[in-house]
Design a protein around this motif. Structure first.
Motif, mmCIF file in Angstrom:
data_model
loop_
_atom_site.group_PDB
_atom_site.id
_atom_site.type_symbol
_atom_site.label_atom_id
_atom_site.label_comp_id
_atom_site.label_asym_id
_atom_site.label_seq_id
_atom_site.Cartn_x
_atom_site.Cartn_y
_atom_site.Cartn_z
ATOM 1 N N ASP A 214 0.816 -1.216 0.000
ATOM 2 C CA ASP A 214 0.000 0.000 0.000
ATOM 3 C C ASP A 214 0.851 1.268 0.000
ATOM 4 N N ILE A 215 2.045 1.181 0.581
ATOM 5 C CA ILE A 215 2.953 2.333 0.539
ATOM 6 C C ILE A 215 3.424 2.560 -0.898
ATOM 7 N N GLY A 216 3.797 1.455 -1.542
ATOM 8 C CA GLY A 216 4.456 1.579 -2.853
ATOM 9 C C GLY A 216 3.513 1.811 -4.021
ATOM 10 N N PHE B 206 10.382 -8.100 9.529
ATOM 11 C CA PHE B 206 9.168 -7.299 9.343
ATOM 12 C C PHE B 206 9.423 -6.186 8.335
ATOM 13 N N GLN B 207 10.510 -5.440 8.555
ATOM 14 C CA GLN B 207 10.826 -4.356 7.626
ATOM 15 C C GLN B 207 11.170 -4.919 6.246
ATOM 16 N N PHE B 208 11.813 -6.082 6.232
ATOM 17 C CA PHE B 208 12.140 -6.704 4.950
ATOM 18 C C PHE B 208 10.851 -6.969 4.167
ATOM 19 N N ILE C 169 8.036 -5.378 4.506
ATOM 20 C CA ILE C 169 7.507 -4.080 4.038
ATOM 21 C C ILE C 169 8.204 -3.705 2.721
ATOM 22 N N ASN C 170 9.525 -3.861 2.734
ATOM 23 C CA ASN C 170 10.282 -3.423 1.563
ATOM 24 C C ASN C 170 9.995 -4.276 0.334
ATOM 25 N N ILE C 171 9.784 -5.579 0.557
ATOM 26 C CA ILE C 171 9.420 -6.445 -0.573
ATOM 27 C C ILE C 171 8.045 -6.017 -1.101
ATOM 28 N N GLY C 172 7.143 -5.669 -0.186
ATOM 29 C CA GLY C 172 5.813 -5.186 -0.597
ATOM 30 C C GLY C 172 5.938 -3.925 -1.453
ATOM 31 N N ILE C 173 6.820 -3.012 -1.028
ATOM 32 C CA ILE C 173 7.008 -1.766 -1.792
ATOM 33 C C ILE C 173 7.582 -2.079 -3.180
ATOM 34 N N LEU C 174 8.601 -2.949 -3.184
ATOM 35 C CA LEU C 174 9.236 -3.296 -4.468
ATOM 36 C C LEU C 174 8.231 -3.976 -5.399
ATOM 37 N N VAL D 215 16.890 -1.133 -4.211
ATOM 38 C CA VAL D 215 17.974 -0.772 -3.278
ATOM 39 C C VAL D 215 17.444 -0.865 -1.846
ATOM 40 N N ASN D 216 16.235 -0.381 -1.647
ATOM 41 C CA ASN D 216 15.610 -0.418 -0.322
ATOM 42 C C ASN D 216 15.492 -1.865 0.179
ATOM 43 N N ALA D 217 15.125 -2.769 -0.733
ATOM 44 C CA ALA D 217 14.928 -4.165 -0.322
ATOM 45 C C ALA D 217 16.254 -4.883 -0.079
ATOM 46 N N GLY E 268 20.897 4.054 3.106
ATOM 47 C CA GLY E 268 21.162 4.438 4.500
ATOM 48 C C GLY E 268 19.924 4.244 5.356
ATOM 49 N N PHE E 269 18.789 4.695 4.847
ATOM 50 C CA PHE E 269 17.539 4.530 5.603
ATOM 51 C C PHE E 269 17.248 3.045 5.813
ATOM 52 N N ALA E 270 17.473 2.267 4.750
ATOM 53 C CA ALA E 270 17.076 0.856 4.784
ATOM 54 C C ALA E 270 17.870 0.055 5.817
HETATM 55 C C1 BGC Z 1 8.286 3.096 7.424
HETATM 56 C C2 BGC Z 1 7.490 3.462 6.227
HETATM 57 C C3 BGC Z 1 8.393 3.512 5.013
HETATM 58 C C4 BGC Z 1 9.144 2.220 4.866
HETATM 59 C C5 BGC Z 1 10.122 2.264 3.722
HETATM 60 C C6 BGC Z 1 8.974 1.808 7.180
HETATM 61 O O1 BGC Z 1 9.726 1.451 8.279
HETATM 62 O O2 BGC Z 1 7.460 3.023 8.562
HETATM 63 O O3 BGC Z 1 6.847 4.692 6.422
HETATM 64 O O4 BGC Z 1 7.670 3.753 3.848
HETATM 65 O O5 BGC Z 1 9.818 1.909 6.051
HETATM 66 O O6 BGC Z 1 10.851 1.084 3.588
#
Ligand code: BGC
Length: 540
Positions: free
Chosen positions: A42-44, A180-182, A184-189, A335-337, A402-404
């Motif tokens: 839903d984010i992506g 969990f974050q992984f 999320i990132n796969i969902g975005i990708l 890159v995020n994933a 860096g964020f990832a």
């Molecule tokens: C954040 C999201 C962000 C996502 C990106 C999550 O940890 O809560 O807002 O879009 O990371 O990978």
């Protein structure tokens, strides 16, 4: 005693806990983390859809016209439209509203019941979006997805990080939680890739993008049905035998007495707490409360969702074609994933603080560079050359990487591991609410900020990165390898927090008695006794 971290002073038995990483732990964690997929999808998905002309013509003809007629000094404003951003942001606001009270449901019924409703709501939302014929239908669909997040949040953003932290042995907690974050990132990708594909299906590709949200929704629904509760949650609700049996399975040994008894003790204490939210405001919970509020706030102020939500729109704004914008979003998504593996590898070896601080420098420099390039090479009469366009994508990737490996995963991990059981659910609710609220704020305001601040928006986020890095440096102690039950000790040893929290609350946190322990000598004496297993100098 452990489990609740409420009463210490030599009582913890965490060093007696036995257990190995059973396949049960791993599978349960993977199933649980799959909840992150839907959050990520839903984010992506919205940014790519927003950048598709067919979609704009149908729902936002004003934006479509404005974008084509924009004059030079409006370069940064092509997509600035509050209704358009409401399409993205409404989900998070609805999620926030729906999740109020979620902690109460968890406490009474466990972590699963709201999942059915959440899954159902997701399916309706996906169907409404895919079939939308007008703007209200579209927004209503997003709101239903948000309600899904709010209720399903018991599985997704609320319970999954908690669940992973509770299930995982301390030494592996960071890495497992990051699954969990992984997810999320796969969902975005996945969403970025799907948008890239569906943009070519004219004129209804966007329907497919939005409708496919039903796939992770169904996955969550079915996954939720098969997910076991955590031992902590079962015990908290009085199912002692079931809780014990699950602990035996999860730890892979029958020798779970110490841990089980600690959990029972802790849950007794937790159940005595009638008002977890009032309790969380007490002085002894101050450091955790500050972290649960500031960490998700700062996470959103990194500016990451300017990229995750609006990368395709941003790339189009600076002159990329439709196709180039969507595949550039795929690149940043990939890159995020991938970069998250750095964090999975490092978080339990090097610790949380070093990741936050290193990435802070990286994110600051890359945002400054993006701001300066845009300022120099784009806007007014300047059109950006292809080479600079490519360079901007590369620098954005460095920022995203860096964020990832820092604020992304640690923004969920740290709040989920610092609370004692008595306030853990309430604490996690605060983290989730703050996160959803600021996700909403950024989603709603980014395109307007881009229009007004122009390239300065990146300098604005860079400034926040400095503030949050200083915050981490000064106020966040290292939590690597500390058993959750002993976490209270890291605050007691911290240069700042030890002045804030009462020295010792042997009497179950009754602060009226704290005057007994105000003497510095007494407190120091106790601190020496407190150093139990898994706790050493490094956690100061
Ligand atoms: C954040 C999201 C962000 C996502 C990106 C999550 O940890 O809560 O807002 O879009 O990371 O990978």
């Amino acid at each position: 005693m452990a489990g609740g971290g409420i009463v210490e002073g030599g009582g913890t038995r965490a060093h007696l806990y036995e257990g190995r990483t059973t396949s049960f732990v791993v599978i349960a964690c993977i199933v649980a983390a799959s909840g992150g997929l839907i959050f990520g999808y839903d984010i992506g998905i919205s940014g790519g859809v927003t950048s598709m002309d067919d979609f704009l013509v149908k729902f936002f003809p004003v934006v479509e016209r404005h974008k084509n007629q924009s004059t030079k000094d409006q370069d940064y404003c092509k997509y600035d439209n509050q209704k358009l951003t409401a399409f993205t942001s409404s989900l998070y606001l609805a999620g926030l509203v729906a999740s109020f009270g979620a902690s109460g449901v968890t406490r009474r019924f466990g972590r699963r019941p709201s999942i059915l409703f959440g899954g159902f709501s997701f399916l309706i939302g996906a169907a409404l979006n895919a079939a939308a014929v007008n703007l209200p239908m579209l927004i209503l669909g997003r709101i239903m997805l948000g309600v899904g997040i709010g209720f399903g949040n018991q599985l997704i953003v609320q319970a999954v990080p908690l669940y992973l932290s509770e299930m995982a042995p301390a030494k592996l907690r960071g890495g497992l939680n990051i699954m969990f974050q992984f997810a999320i990132n796969i969902g975005i990708l996945a969403a970025n890739l799907i948008n890239y594909g569906t943009a070519k299906i004219k004129p209804w590709g966007w329907r497919l993008s939005l409708g496919l949200a039903a796939v992770p929704a169904a996955l969550m629904f079915v996954g939720g049905l098969f997910l076991p509760e955590t031992s902590n949650s079962l015990i908290e609700r009085g199912h002692l035998e079931k809780g014990r049996a699950l602990l035996v399975k999860v730890r892979g040994t029958t020798n779970v007495d110490a841990e089980f008894e600690d959990m029972v003790d802790a849950s007794k204490k937790a159940n005595e707490v009638k008002h977890p939210f009032r309790n969380i405001l007490k002085k002894r919970n101050r450091p955790q409360l500050v972290m649960a509020t500031f960490i998700p706030f700062f996470q959103q102020l990194t500016g990451i969702n300017a990229i995750m939500f609006y990368a395709p729109v941003l790339f189009k704004t600076i002159g990329f074609g439709g196709d180039a914008s969507l595949y550039s979003a795929v690149i940043t998504g990939a890159v995020n994933a991938l970069a998250i593996f750095v964090s999975i590898f490092a978080v339990d070896r090097l610790g949380r603080r070093i990741l936050f601080l290193q990435a802070g420098v990286q994110m600051f420099i890359s945002q400054m560079v993006i701001g300066i390039i845009l300022g120099e090479k784009f806007g007014g009469s300047k059109q950006m050359s292809k080479d600079f366009g490519v360079f901007v994508v590369i620098v954005i990737c460095i920022y995203v990487a860096g964020f990832a490996w820092s604020w992304g995963p640690l923004g969920w991990l740290v709040p989920s591991e610092i609370f004692p059981l008595e306030t853990r659910s309430a604490g996690q609710s605060i983290t989730v609410s703050v996160n959803l609220f600021f996700t909403f704020v950024i989603a709603q305001s980014f395109l307007a900020m881009l229009c007004h601040f122009k390239y300065g928006i990146f300098l604005f986020f860079a400034g926040w990165v400095v503030v949050m890095s200083i915050f981490v440096y000064l106020f966040l102690p290292e939590t690597k390898s500390v058993p959750i039950e002993e976490m209270i000790n890291v605050w007691r040893k911290h240069w700042f927090w030890k002045q804030i929290i009462p020295a010792i609350d042997l009497y179950n946190g009754d602060e009226k008695l704290d005057w007994h322990f105000q003497s510095k000598d007494y407190a120091e004496n106790q601190t020496v006794q407190l150093s139990g297993s898994g706790f050493n100098k490094e956690h100061m």
